[in-house]
Structure formats: structure tokens, C-alpha cells
Scaffold this active site. Structure first.
Site, PDB file in Angstrom:
ATOM      1  CG  HIS B  63      -1.993   1.000   1.221  1.00  0.00           C
ATOM      2  ND1 HIS B  63      -3.229   0.757   1.780  1.00  0.00           N
ATOM      3  CD2 HIS B  63      -2.051   2.264   0.740  1.00  0.00           C
ATOM      4  CE1 HIS B  63      -3.986   1.829   1.629  1.00  0.00           C
ATOM      5  NE2 HIS B  63      -3.291   2.759   1.005  1.00  0.00           N
ATOM      6  CG  HIS B  65      -1.162   6.694  -1.674  1.00  0.00           C
ATOM      7  ND1 HIS B  65      -2.320   6.557  -2.407  1.00  0.00           N
ATOM      8  CD2 HIS B  65      -1.431   6.172  -0.451  1.00  0.00           C
ATOM      9  CE1 HIS B  65      -3.255   5.994  -1.658  1.00  0.00           C
ATOM     10  NE2 HIS B  65      -2.747   5.747  -0.461  1.00  0.00           N
ATOM     11  CG  LEU B  66       4.756   5.073  -5.772  1.00  0.00           C
ATOM     12  CD1 LEU B  66       5.361   4.115  -6.801  1.00  0.00           C
ATOM     13  CD2 LEU B  66       5.802   5.480  -4.743  1.00  0.00           C
ATOM     14  CG  ASN B  97      -5.190   7.679  -4.371  1.00  0.00           C
ATOM     15  OD1 ASN B  97      -4.113   7.125  -4.594  1.00  0.00           O
ATOM     16  ND2 ASN B  97      -5.444   8.337  -3.262  1.00  0.00           N
ATOM     17  CG  HIS B 184     -10.349   3.566   2.109  1.00  0.00           C
ATOM     18  ND1 HIS B 184      -9.241   4.363   2.247  1.00  0.00           N
ATOM     19  CD2 HIS B 184     -11.335   4.185   2.805  1.00  0.00           C
ATOM     20  CE1 HIS B 184      -9.544   5.426   2.996  1.00  0.00           C
ATOM     21  NE2 HIS B 184     -10.820   5.326   3.346  1.00  0.00           N
ATOM     22  CG  HIS B 237      -5.913   1.985   5.630  1.00  0.00           C
ATOM     23  ND1 HIS B 237      -7.288   1.863   5.686  1.00  0.00           N
ATOM     24  CD2 HIS B 237      -5.645   2.670   4.493  1.00  0.00           C
ATOM     25  CE1 HIS B 237      -7.815   2.464   4.630  1.00  0.00           C
ATOM     26  NE2 HIS B 237      -6.842   2.952   3.904  1.00  0.00           N
ATOM     27  CG  ASP B 310      -2.223   4.764   3.653  1.00  0.00           C
ATOM     28  OD1 ASP B 310      -2.152   5.127   2.467  1.00  0.00           O
ATOM     29  OD2 ASP B 310      -3.184   5.038   4.396  1.00  0.00           O
TER      30      ASP B 310
END
Lengths: 312, 436
Positions: B63, B65-66, B97, B184, B237, B310
Site C-alpha cells: 500500500h 501512494h507514488l 488514486n 478502504h 489499514h 500507506d
């Protein structure tokens, strides 16, 4: 005291000092020349991100009576997407040499952020932040209670104050519970369960769902504004049901002890939380609350800015 | 810019301790662990001094976010890959996202390709479950699965797939290509404008509450749905004690559910919100110490399968503001292992094998990340992280490789430091620095 962000910033001694100072300064208001030179040369900025004519005017009058220079800064929006950020606004005020910033903001904690993020050096006064606190309102309410019910001196030991209405969304209620408890009062919150915050049972007060149970043993009752639109979020079924169950009308006024006073932070919703008859009765002290607001705010600015020495 | 170093044919990791156990020389040949030799006996052109360092399979983050494409000001696949490698990772799953959303074969292939070009970790794109994360229409899951990116994990993370019918269909549909839905869990109506954990503190601070029930009710529904349709479900999460209970119950019934916890939910509590400093604003929010203890217990007993970061980089202006205006999320890639060592290993809740399982083996298995989480053993792909278990370090966000600075651990002293990382036999991190 460097800032006034929360009523919890004040212990009993500090709170009584503010009230005593306000009482002294109130005498100025009775003179024909209503002005002291105390804050001459100091700059107070009223930074209002939310419309609030009455609170802004009250702070403005308080600062002017102490001879401070007052700048009113009305900002619309706040987040980066909606215009100038809180940070840039703060940096601007700092560059202009603001000695104190009085801030009203729709985001809970914005005054705290302003005071601690390192953007400005001056004192910060919380003039109402989101659904968090409104400490000068609590101070003016304590001042009013003390004047009517405790002879205008000392604390509020044993005073029974009932606060009725939308506690969940009320910064006035939060600050009052904290400050009045600090001053020794016995506070009771009355609201439908939907309008009480999670964890309210750990606050320093009593909680009731029944206004009629609370009124006969109240020395003062404080009615909070309740927006009729809350019914659309199912906080209560209708404005009429709310008003019947929790509104202060003539019959309920009769249930109060004879010495009890009726307060409201304004603006009132006549016919919703308070009937017009009660609002206009001689038990209601709303007009005096406004007057006391100026004195209390004078005291706060005086104590924060260290009087007339001009030192930071 | 590429970090694709040429792989020497043989590398010896001298004196390493696989899972903190007996010292060996790990002999890596052609990208595979050829041999675990007695210490001091392996020889090669490249010898890495790993004396006393703990060797684990390269970490896998389920998990991350790039932010690329779309928010390259906050992070790129390249900068995120650097942070991941320095944190001991050899693979990360990049959440969908982005802008545009990773809901087509084209976008997931772009992210996959950027990961390969960066050459530090395998970047496995996560595909969106619904078009534009809109929650109303299934994205082309099959096309993403069949693309060069070979997507197996699908998630609307950041948003909940709250429509029960859509969630049911998604769970069923991805069975055709061995996919998994990573949910989520956040009931949207119960969390409108939510700012922090709902409890005594949210009431005092005047911040709109994010109640535990908003997470738990969705998890309860989803495990029952997964059971009903015989699919596997992954829960992102997990943050509350009640969620741990529900997942434990579901696993006891044989339901195919897996779950992750973030490092920050293992270490931090809502009390930090008193500062109104948005660096502590995260979704799901920091909870109470009772929740944190339940998460420790759940991770220790296997109810929670995975630690996932996350990692959520945000540009400075999205955090340097008042709480209500700030974005949700925290950095995590370079601090995750240290936080797990602090909360789980030093406390005796997990041993090094347990840490390897929760941070490498299990996430690789859930995400079908072939070649990862294979273990430090003969014949396994040589994706290995070497950790100094005795070192401590003080977190300085300015010194992190991420483009963003929103680490909640600023100034904290944390145990364990990543020294060297190999990904499929290639050295990506040497002596705590990216290998050039």
C-alpha cells in the site's frame, strides 16, 4: 499568558484576574471620554475568516478604548484552493507589525495553529474557531453571571448554570463548560442526545436530556442558537419538535427560581430556542452581555499586551 | 535517470544473520541465492561486509501512494522508488488514486514502466475498482489484469467501495484472474467531513469525528460478502480494536480475508492531534491506545497479515495550514521497518521471522508478487535486505528521499537501520545509500 486560545488556558486565578481587570476597565465605559491611553502605538488586527459583525465590533471597540491601532482584515475562504492561505495571511500581518491578532476562523484549531506554527510573533486571541472554542464569550458570560449573582467579585462557587441547545456544534458551550467549572460553578448541559458530543460525559459538568428537570434548580440558563437546518441532517425531526422539547418559553421561564437570569450569546432565533416573550423579558440579560463583552475583551488585550509599557 | 546497475555475477554477503539467526555467507549468483555458506568461506568479486546484520527477504509494501501521474510535485515513481529502496523494500504496490486514476490498462502500464525505468524496486500498480474511483461503474479490471502490468490487486483506496452490489460483483469478477479487492473500509455517510477519531478528544477539540463503527461496519459487511461469493478480500489499514475482532472472527470461520496495519497506527495515538498540527492528520485517523494494543495483538497472532505503509506524500502547502484544510496522509516507506522493530520486535511480539512474514512474505503472497517474499534460502530470488539491528537513528524529514516532508516521526529516535538491499541479485542500496 501569551495567547488566549482556549478557556482551559486559564486557571481560576488567571480567570478572576481577567474578570477583575474587566470590572475596573468597565468604569471607563461609564465616563464621557471612553478612552484609556494604555495601548497607544500598539496594533491589534481583527482577522475574521467568518462573518461575525458583533464579535468583530466588540473587539474593535475594546482595542480602540485602549487607544490601540485597529486593523480589520476580513478574509474570505482559507484553504489554498479558495484564496490566500492562513499562512500567507499570517506572514502579511507579521510583516505589518501586528502586536496581537484576534482571529475568527471556521476551522477548529486555526488560532492554535496561528500561535504555534512559527508564522507570527504576536499574541493570538481566539475569537471563535469552528466548533471548538470561543473563550472571550465564556469570559463575558462569567462576568455577567458574577455581576448578577455573586456581587461582582470572586469566583462562581456553587452557581448552578444550565446550558441548553446545540452543544455539539457550539464553541460557546465548550468554552463555558471549561471556564465556569474552573470558577467553581455547577454546569448542566441540556440537549437531545444527537446534539451532544461524543465523550461529553467526561466533561466537568452534568448532562441531561430534560430541560424541565434542570430549570427549577438553575440560577442561570444559557440558551444556545440552534439552526433549523440541522433537521435536514436528522439531528431532530423538525424545528417545531425541537422548540417544544427544548425551547425556553413563558411557561418554562416560570419554572426558574425568581432570581435566575436568562442568557444567550446571540444571534437569537426567536421562536426556535427562545420565545420572543422570554427574549424581551426583564430576566433576559442579552444586551448587558454585549456591553460586558467589550470590557472583558479590553481586559484580555490589556493583559496580553502587557499594559502601556510598549514592551514585547 | 536509471539506477539499473549491472549485476555482478556473484555477490557474497559476508557474515549475515538470516532472520537474526546464525551467521552465514550468503552467496548470490545470477540473481538467485546459490548457497548459504559458513561465514568467511564465500568468495566473489563483490563482497559486502554484512557482519552481524540481519538478513530478511526484501520488503514488499502492499500500500503505497507514488502520486504519479498527476501530483509529481508531491512524489514521483522515481523518488518514491528511492524512498522504498532505502527503507528496505524491493517491491511496492502503487495505489490507483492518481490523476488520471489508474483505472485503465494504459495508466497501469505507464506506472509499471516508470517503475522499471527507475529500476530500484518492482512497482506493481494497483488498479481502481471503479471508473475514476467514482463508486458506480466497474473499471476494466480484466484489461488491467491482462496488461503488461499484470494487475492483481484492485482498490479504490482513498474511497470506499460502499455500494454493496458493486462490491459483491468486484469480489466475484476478479476471481477469473486470481485478483483481490483491497477495501478502504469507510462508511461515507458516517464520516462526512470527518477530521479525527471520534471520541472524548474529538468532542473537546471540536473536530468532526471519524467513528470506529464506520470502519467496522464495512469490514463486517465485506467479510460476509466474501464468504457468500467465495472470494478473497483484503482489508486496507485496519485501525480499530473492533476491526481486529471482526477479522479474527471471519478467519476462524474460514473466510478468505487478509488485512494490513500501517506503522503509524502501531506507534501513534490520537493524543497527537491536540497540537492541531496537520502532520498527524491521516485517514483512517490515529486512534486510541486501546486500539493500538489490539493492533499489536492482531499483528502478533496473525489476524492482521501485513504491515503496509500507506505512504502518502503531500506537498508542503497541503500540510502547512490549518487542520481542516490539510490533506490526509503521512510518509512511511523509510520508517516502516524501524517502527515495526520498535513496536513488535523489541517488545517480543514478533521475532525476525515474524517481521519478515508480515513485511515481505505475506504481502508478496496476497499481491501475487512473484519473485518476492521468497525467503533467505537456497534457490530463492536474491531480493534481500540487510538490517543493522543495533543502530538507532533520529528521523529528519529533510533527509528522506521522498519529495515530500510530511513525516510524523520528525525528531524521534528509532531503532534498526537498513544497510544494504539487493533486488534480484542487484545491489540497490549499499551502506545506507542508493547504489549508483
Amino acid at each position: 499568558m501569551r495567547h488566549l486560545l482556549s478557556a482551559a488556558d486559564l486557571d481560576a486565578e488567571a480567570a478572576i484576574l481577567v474578570l477583575d481587570t474587566a470590572a475596573e476597565l468597565a468604569a471607563v465605559t461609564d465616563r464621557s471620554v471612553k478612552k484609556l491611553p494604555t495601548l497607544r502605538g500598539r496594533t491589534v488586527v481583527n482577522l475574521f475568516f467568518e462573518d461575525s459583525t458583533r464579535t468583530r465590533i466588540s473587539f474593535e471597540m475594546a482595542a480602540k478604548r485602549l487607544s490601540a491601532d485597529v486593523i480589520n482584515f476580513a478574509a474570505k475562504g482559507s484553504s489554498v484552493s479558495k484564496g490566500e492561505s492562513l499562512k500567507d495571511t499570517a506572514l502579511t500581518l507579521e510583516a505589518m507589525g501586528a502586536d496581537a491578532v484576534v482571529i475568527r476562523h471556521h476551522a477548529s484549531g486555526a488560532p492554535h495553529r496561528l500561535a504555534t506554527a512559527g508564522w507570527i510573533a504576536g499574541a493570538v486571541v481566539n475569537a471563535g474557531d469552528g466548533t471548538h472554542e470561543h473563550p472571550t464569550q465564556a469570559l463575558l458570560d462569567a462576568f455577567t453571571l458574577r455581576r448578577h449573582l455573586r456581587g461582582g467579585t470572586g469566583g462562581l462557587d456553587g452557581l448552578r448554570v444550565t446550558i441548553v441547545g446545540d452543544v455539539l456544534h457550539s464553541r460557546v458551550a465548550r468554552s463555558n463548560v471549561l471556564l465556569l467549572a474552573t470558577l467553581g460553578a455547577d454546569v448542566t448541559l441540556v440537549a437531545p442526545p444527537t446534539l451532544l458530543p461524543t465523550g461529553v460525559h467526561e466533561w466537568p459538568c452534568r448532562v441531561s436530556y430534560d430541560i424541565d428537570e434542570a430549570l427549577p434548580s438553575s440560577d442561570a440558563v444559557m440558551m444556545l442558537r440552534v439552526q433549523a437546518e440541522r433537521m435536514h441532517d436528522a439531528y431532530f425531526p423538525s424545528a417545531r419538535e425541537y422548540s417544544r422539547a427544548y425551547g425556553l418559553d413563558r411557561d418554562r421561564l416560570g419554572a426558574l427560581p425568581d432570581h435566575a437570569i436568562v442568557m444567550h450569546p446571540g444571534p437569537m432565533n426567536r421562536g426556535m430556542e427562545i420565545s420572543a416573550e422570554v427574549a424581551d423579558s426583564d430576566r433576559a440579560v442579552m444586551v448587558e452581555q454585549v456591553t460586558n463583552g467589550v470590557s472583558v475583551r479590553m481586559a484580555v488585550l490589556y493583559l496580553l499586551l502587557g499594559g502601556s509599557t510598549g514592551e514585547k | 535517470m536509471s539506477h539499473e546497475a549491472t549485476a555482478p555475477e556473484t555477490v557474497v554477503l559476508r557474515g549475515a544473520r538470516p532472520y537474526g539467526e546464525d551467521q552465514v555467507d550468503i552467496v548470490v549468483r545470477d540473481g538467485v541465492i546459490a548457497e548459504l555458506a559458513p561465514p568467511g568461506t564465500g568468495s566473489a568479486a563483490v563482497v559486502v561486509d554484512a557482519d552481524g546484520l540481519v538478513a530478511l527477504p526484501g520488503l514488499v509494501d502492499l500500500h503505497t501512494h507514488l502520486r504519479e501521474p498527476g501530483r509529481e510535485d508531491a512524489e514521483t515513481v522515481e523518488t518514491g522508488s528511492r524512498a522504498a529502496a532505502l527503507g528496505g523494500y524491493t517491491a511496492v504496490f502503487a495505489m490507483a488514486n492518481t490523476l488520471p486514476v489508474a483505472d485503465t490498462a494504459g495508466v497501469v502500464e505507464q506506472v509499471w514502466r516508470l517503475g522499471q525505468e527507475a529500476g530500484l524496486v518492482d512497482v506493481f500498480p494497483v488498479g481502481a475498482v471503479t471508473v475514476g474511483l467514482g463508486g458506480t461503474q466497474l473499471a476494466e479490471l480484466g484489461a488491467m489484469a491482462g496488461s503488461a502490468a499484470r494487475v492483481r490487486v484492485f482498490s479504490d483506496d482513498g474511497k470506499c467501495v460502499h455500494d454493496a452490489v458493486l462490491m459483491r460483483r468486484a469480489l466475484e469478477y476478479v476471481k477469473a484472474f486470481d485478483g483481490v479487492i483491497a477495501q478502504h473500509a469507510q462508511e461515507p455517510r458516517l464520516t462526512e467531513d470527518a477530521q479525527m477519531n471520534e471520541g472524548v478528544l474529538s468532542g473537546v477539540l471540536g473536530l468532526t469525528g471519524w467513528p470506529a463503527v464506520a470502519e467496522e461496519s464495512v469490514i463486517a459487511r465485506d467479510v460476509l460478502l466474501a464468504h457468500h461469493v467465495g472470494s478473497r478480500l483484503h482489508v486496507c489499514h485496519v485501525s480499530t480494536a473492533g476491526s481486529v475482532d471482526i477479522i479474527r472472527w471471519a478467519k476462524a470461520r474460514g473466510i478468505e480475508v487478509t488485512a494490513e496495519v500501517t506503522p503509524h497506527h502501531l506507534l501513534l495515538t490520537e493524543d497527537l492531534v491536540r497540537s492541531y498540527d496537520p502532520v498527524y492528520k491521516v485517514n483512517p485517523p490515529l486512534r486510541t491506545s486501546a486500539d493500538v494494543e489490539a493492533l499489536w495483538e492482531g499483528l502478533a497472532d496473525g489476524t492482521i497479515d501485513v504491515v503496509a505503509t500507506d505512504h502518502a506524500p503531500h506537498a508542503l502547502e497541503d500540510k502547512d495550514c490549518e487542520w481542516g484544510a490539510a490533506a490526509f496522509g503521512m510518509l512511511g516507506l523509510q520508517t516502516a521497518l524501524s517502527v515495526v522493530v520498535q513496536t513488535m520486535l523489541l517488545t517480543g511480539r514478533l521475532d525476525w521471522r515474524g517481521v519478515a512474514d508480515r513485511m515481505s512474505v505475506a504481502p508478496a503472497r496476497i499481491g501475487r508478487a512473484h519473485g518476492h517474499g521468497a525467503g533467505v534460502q537456497r534457490g530463492a530470488t536474491a531480493s534481500i535486505v540487510l538490517v543493522d539491528p543495533e543502530a538507532t537513528w533520529v528521523v529528519d524529514p529533510e533527509g528522506l528521499a521522498s519529495k515530500s516532508r510530511n513525516s510524523p516521526y520528525r525528531g524521534m529516535e528509532l531503532p534498526a537501520q537498513v544497510r544494504h538491499v539487493l533486488r534480484a541479485g542487484r545491489i540497490t542500496v549499499r551502506d545506507g545509500e542508493l547504489a549508483s
